[in-house]
Design an enzyme around this catalytic site. Structure first.
Site, PDB file in Angstrom:
ATOM      1  N   ASP A  71      72.367  37.546 -14.290  1.00 51.13           N
ATOM      2  CA  ASP A  71      71.150  37.971 -14.975  1.00 51.13           C
ATOM      3  C   ASP A  71      69.922  37.847 -14.070  1.00 51.13           C
ATOM      4  O   ASP A  71      69.834  36.917 -13.263  1.00 51.13           O
ATOM      5  CB  ASP A  71      70.975  37.107 -16.234  1.00 51.13           C
ATOM      6  CG  ASP A  71      70.053  37.758 -17.246  1.00 51.13           C
ATOM      7  OD1 ASP A  71      69.614  38.909 -17.009  1.00 51.13           O
ATOM      8  OD2 ASP A  71      69.762  37.123 -18.273  1.00 51.13           O
TER       9      ASP A  71
ATOM     10  N   HIS B  94      69.424  45.837  -8.947  1.00 48.69           N
ATOM     11  CA  HIS B  94      70.881  45.849  -9.118  1.00 48.69           C
ATOM     12  C   HIS B  94      71.575  45.973  -7.753  1.00 48.69           C
ATOM     13  O   HIS B  94      72.628  45.394  -7.528  1.00 48.69           O
ATOM     14  CB  HIS B  94      71.312  47.000 -10.034  1.00 48.69           C
ATOM     15  CG  HIS B  94      70.824  46.831 -11.453  1.00 48.69           C
ATOM     16  ND1 HIS B  94      70.996  45.654 -12.149  1.00 48.69           N
ATOM     17  CD2 HIS B  94      70.187  47.676 -12.312  1.00 48.69           C
ATOM     18  CE1 HIS B  94      70.480  45.787 -13.366  1.00 48.69           C
ATOM     19  NE2 HIS B  94      69.981  47.007 -13.486  1.00 48.69           N
TER      20      HIS B  94
ATOM     21  N   LEU C 263      93.024  35.245  -5.337  1.00 48.41           N
ATOM     22  CA  LEU C 263      91.988  35.200  -6.372  1.00 48.41           C
ATOM     23  C   LEU C 263      92.196  36.274  -7.435  1.00 48.41           C
ATOM     24  O   LEU C 263      92.400  37.447  -7.103  1.00 48.41           O
ATOM     25  CB  LEU C 263      90.609  35.400  -5.715  1.00 48.41           C
ATOM     26  CG  LEU C 263      89.414  35.559  -6.652  1.00 48.41           C
ATOM     27  CD1 LEU C 263      89.065  34.231  -7.316  1.00 48.41           C
ATOM     28  CD2 LEU C 263      88.190  36.089  -5.889  1.00 48.41           C
TER      29      LEU C 263
HETATM   30  C1  FPP Z   1      71.496  41.764 -15.657  1.00 50.65           C
HETATM   31  O1  FPP Z   1      70.208  41.808 -15.097  1.00 50.65           O
HETATM   32  C2  FPP Z   1      72.426  42.474 -14.807  1.00 50.65           C
HETATM   33  C3  FPP Z   1      73.112  43.599 -15.174  1.00 50.65           C
HETATM   34  C4  FPP Z   1      72.947  44.223 -16.497  1.00 50.65           C
HETATM   35  C5  FPP Z   1      74.031  44.281 -14.256  1.00 50.65           C
HETATM   36  C6  FPP Z   1      74.749  43.438 -13.263  1.00 50.65           C
HETATM   37  C7  FPP Z   1      75.265  44.328 -12.194  1.00 50.65           C
HETATM   38  C8  FPP Z   1      75.311  44.070 -10.866  1.00 50.65           C
HETATM   39  C9  FPP Z   1      74.936  42.769 -10.282  1.00 50.65           C
HETATM   40  C10 FPP Z   1      75.732  45.098  -9.862  1.00 50.65           C
HETATM   41  C11 FPP Z   1      76.763  46.100 -10.237  1.00 50.65           C
HETATM   42  C12 FPP Z   1      78.129  45.574 -10.411  1.00 50.65           C
HETATM   43  C13 FPP Z   1      79.171  45.782  -9.572  1.00 50.65           C
HETATM   44  C14 FPP Z   1      80.530  45.315  -9.941  1.00 50.65           C
HETATM   45  C15 FPP Z   1      79.037  46.444  -8.285  1.00 50.65           C
HETATM   46  P1  FPP Z   1      69.006  42.483 -15.912  1.00 50.65           P
HETATM   47  O2  FPP Z   1      68.810  43.859 -15.391  1.00 50.65           O
HETATM   48  O3  FPP Z   1      69.271  42.379 -17.380  1.00 50.65           O
HETATM   49  O4  FPP Z   1      67.834  41.543 -15.474  1.00 50.65           O
HETATM   50  P2  FPP Z   1      66.470  41.275 -16.281  1.00 50.65           P
HETATM   51  O5  FPP Z   1      66.843  40.456 -17.499  1.00 50.65           O
HETATM   52  O6  FPP Z   1      65.655  40.508 -15.302  1.00 50.65           O
HETATM   53  O7  FPP Z   1      65.881  42.616 -16.622  1.00 50.65           O
END
Ligand code: FPP
Length: 245
Positions: free
Chosen positions: A23, A40, A134
């Site tokens: 997050d 991201h 893993l």
């Molecule tokens: C939450 O941060 C994160 C996500 C919804 C996406 C997580 C994805 C990745 C780390 C990369 C893609 C995955 C792969 C497998 C390559 P948020 O956007 O909700 O953060 P915020 O709360 O600060 O807005």
């Protein structure tokens, strides 16, 4: 070859299964005055390092929450950016992961994804299906309630067809219907960015998990942070509902 450790952790007492809610990508992008997609992208770099290190130090299973069933409601440009990152990740990492003997499992409904992504994920599962290192679970188009509902439906169908009786439904049989069938329960659940919620992630599998909530935003989560979370886990007393001796 000795593996560098960035916090005092005991490699003999590692959590078998670590799950991570990655997050804070959006807030990281805002802090750096970048578009959310760049957050991201930076988050994907962090994830690469954590996967590699989990394999190196001998974690049995690592589960990452990449895209929830609720994430479809985000702006189209953000959803498209995430889908592209997911595709790029599988295309660029698959050789190294396979070489490292990593077995990939996707948690979630792949058929609800765009065709290219669905095909790449199926190919990754197939190619690494025989690997014994893993267990890397990536939750994409995943929701825990949907997973549990689907498990209940599968069992109901088995009862209906006469394959099993209602009294055959045990916790063990229920567990076998989940995406994580046969894998250890989550020992350590990490959610970055200071939020303290489970957000429909691994409700069954986290029954006895220890939770750690580092305040760092996901793109800044590095090996030091990771090893500190493991050290904190190793300092906890787990009772599994029992009275202390
Ligand atoms: C939450 O941060 C994160 C996500 C919804 C996406 C997580 C994805 C990745 C780390 C990369 C893609 C995955 C792969 C497998 C390559 P948020 O956007 O909700 O953060 P915020 O709360 O600060 O807005």
């Amino acid at each position: 070859m000795s593996i560098p450790l960035y916090a005092p952790i005991d490699l003999e007492r590692l959590p078998k299964h670590v799950a991570i809610i990655m997050d804070g990508n959006g807030r990281w992008a805002k802090q750096h005055k970048l578009k959310v997609a760049m957050g991201h992208r930076a988050g994907t770099e962090a994830l690469r390092e954590i996967i590699r290190n989990s394999s190196d130090i001998g974690i049995q299973a690592l589960t990452l929450y990449a895209f929830s069933t609720e994430n479809w409601t985000r702006p189209v440009t953000e959803v498209e950016a995430l889908m592209q990152l997911i595709l790029d990740f599988f295309q660029s990492e698959i050789d190294e992961l396979d070489e490292k003997n990593v077995r990939i499992t996707i948690l979630g409904d792949k058929t609800g994804l765009p065709e290219k992504q669905c095909a790449a994920l199926m190919e990754a599962e197939k190619r690494t299906g025989g690997n014994t290192g893993l267990r890397l679970n990536i939750a994409i188009n995943y929701g825990s309630r949907a997973e549990l509902t689907q498990a209940a439906r599968k069992l109901a169908e088995k009862v209906k067809s006469g394959e099993i009786n209602p009294e055959d439904v045990t916790e063990a049989l229920f567990e076998q219907q989940l995406y994580t069938a046969g894998q250890p329960d989550v020992d350590l659940m990490i959610r970055t960015s200071g939020e303290m919620r489970l957000s429909n992630f691994l409700l069954w599998q986290c029954s006895y998990a220890e939770f750690v909530f580092p305040t760092v935003l996901w793109p800044d989560f590095d090996l030091k942070q990771y090893h500190e979370c493991i050290a904190e886990f190793q300092g906890r007393k787990r009772r599994f509902g029992k009275r202390e001796e």
